[in-house]
Design an enzyme around this catalytic site. Structure first.
Site, PDB file in Angstrom:
ATOM      1  N   GLY A  28       0.843  -1.187   0.000  1.00 31.71           N
ATOM      2  CA  GLY A  28       0.000   0.000   0.000  1.00 31.71           C
ATOM      3  C   GLY A  28       0.876   1.234   0.000  1.00 31.71           C
ATOM      4  N   GLY A  30       0.527   4.317   1.027  1.00 37.81           N
ATOM      5  CA  GLY A  30       0.626   5.049   2.280  1.00 37.81           C
ATOM      6  C   GLY A  30       1.475   4.316   3.301  1.00 37.81           C
ATOM      7  CG  ASN A 171       5.503   7.371 -12.148  1.00 30.02           C
ATOM      8  OD1 ASN A 171       4.738   7.989 -12.885  1.00 30.02           O
ATOM      9  ND2 ASN A 171       5.224   6.158 -11.700  1.00 30.02           N
ATOM     10  CB  ALA A 231       8.732  -0.497  -2.413  1.00 29.27           C
ATOM     11  CB  ALA A 232      11.855   2.238  -6.666  1.00 27.38           C
ATOM     12  N   GLY A 233       9.597   4.110  -5.688  1.00 21.41           N
ATOM     13  CA  GLY A 233       9.060   5.461  -5.564  1.00 21.41           C
ATOM     14  C   GLY A 233       8.663   5.799  -4.147  1.00 21.41           C
ATOM     15  CG  ASP A 234       5.362   3.993  -2.357  1.00 19.92           C
ATOM     16  OD1 ASP A 234       4.920   5.077  -2.787  1.00 19.92           O
ATOM     17  OD2 ASP A 234       4.776   2.910  -2.536  1.00 19.92           O
ATOM     18  CB  SER A 264      14.093  -0.115  -2.003  1.00 18.14           C
ATOM     19  OG  SER A 264      13.769   0.566  -3.197  1.00 18.14           O
TER      20      SER A 264
END
Length: 294
Positions: A28, A30, A171, A231-234, A264
């Site tokens: 998720g 968040g 992105n 999960a790179a962006g998060d 990550s």
């Protein structure tokens, strides 16, 4: 919960392929950003919802284990949100999100405004209803809290939300959806008509930082072999929020966040792949030493 299938080549429309691994991983956007910020050294509270299913129990436990305060995490009837993810042999992914309990977060609950007011920054994503996002953003603006918005899943954003956003972090794809411009530099310039600062993440090419009345700045990413980019962006956003909260110069903060994201992508999974602060510090220091020696 991320339901992740690993394949050599992602299936095309109407095609069935055989995968070589499957994992269920707490995720998720968040929750991912909360874990990333906590592991980066931030004191983090999570506002959201999980269902009454086994996934909900696991999701809450994973946040608690990461050091995230879950006092604002509601448990509601029904199923938790899920993301159905296919990761190919190059580490690229495609994702289908089924909101589940996330769809109930359409406003602030008792105590949420207090949590927001006590923060340095509020990280927002679009996996809950826009009414919930707007309520949180307005509360943050009222209390002088910096609003950082990741516009994913990509969708048109109401002017009311952009007006209370301090930093927008799309992105390349999301930036193109928002602006209609495929070139990141053109997209960044267009975004500044609506928000004072923007960072466009460019995957292996790094990130592009833009602020009004200045030229955009490109910050390259470390060169690594990616196993899973889910999960790179998060990871980047969570680490960036901590770095900016600590008062680091923008380019230093972006480079440090890129180092966290690079770590990550070399590991499988979403929150499970996110580095702790000591790892990011060591990796970033090694990168800096390498540049200095050259």
């Amino acid at each position: 919960m991320d339901l992740v299938a690993y394949v050599a080549t992602a299936p095309r429309r109407g095609e069935t392929v055989t995968g070589h691994a499957f994992r269920t991983v707490p995720g998720g956007k968040g929750a991912n950003q909360a874990v990333a910020a906590a592991r980066s050294g931030g004191a983090v509270s999570m506002i959201g919802a999980v269902g009454e299913d086994d996934f909900g129990v696991r999701l809450r436990a994973s946040l608690t284990e990461a050091g995230v305060d879950t006092g604002g995490l509601r448990t509601v009837e029904g199923e938790s949100g899920t993301a159905h993810i296919v990761v190919d042999g190059e580490g690229a992914n495609s994702i289908v999100v089924v909101p589940g309990a996330n769809g109930t977060v359409d406003g602030l609950a008792h105590g949420d405004e207090r949590r927001i007011a006590a923060a340095d920054a509020l990280l927002l994503q679009l996996e809950i209803p826009l009414t919930g996002v707007l309520a949180a953003a307005h509360a943050a603006r009222e209390h002088g809290v910096r609003v950082v918005l990741t516009p994913a899943p990509a969708q048109p954003l109401p002017p009311e939300l952009l007006a209370v956003t301090d930093l927008l972090v799309p992105n390349e794809h999301e930036a193109a959806v928002l602006t209609g411009k495929s070139d990141p530099y053109d997209a960044a310039s267009a975004l500044l008509a609506s928000v004072p600062e923007a960072v466009i993440t460019l995957g292996a090419k790094g990130s592009l930082y833009a602020v009004r009345d200045a030229e955009p700045v490109h910050v390259p990413a470390p060169r690594v072999k990616a196993e899973d980019t889910t999960a790179a962006g998060d990871t980047f956003v969570g680490a960036l929020a901590v770095a900016r909260g600590e008062g680091r110069p923008v380019q230093d903060a972006l480079a440090w966040a890129s180092a966290a994201a690079a770590l990550s992508v070399q590991r499988a999974g979403a929150s499970a792949s996110m580095p702790h602060r000591a790892e990011t510090d060591a990796f970033a220091a090694g990168l800096l030493e390498g540049r200095t020696s050259r």
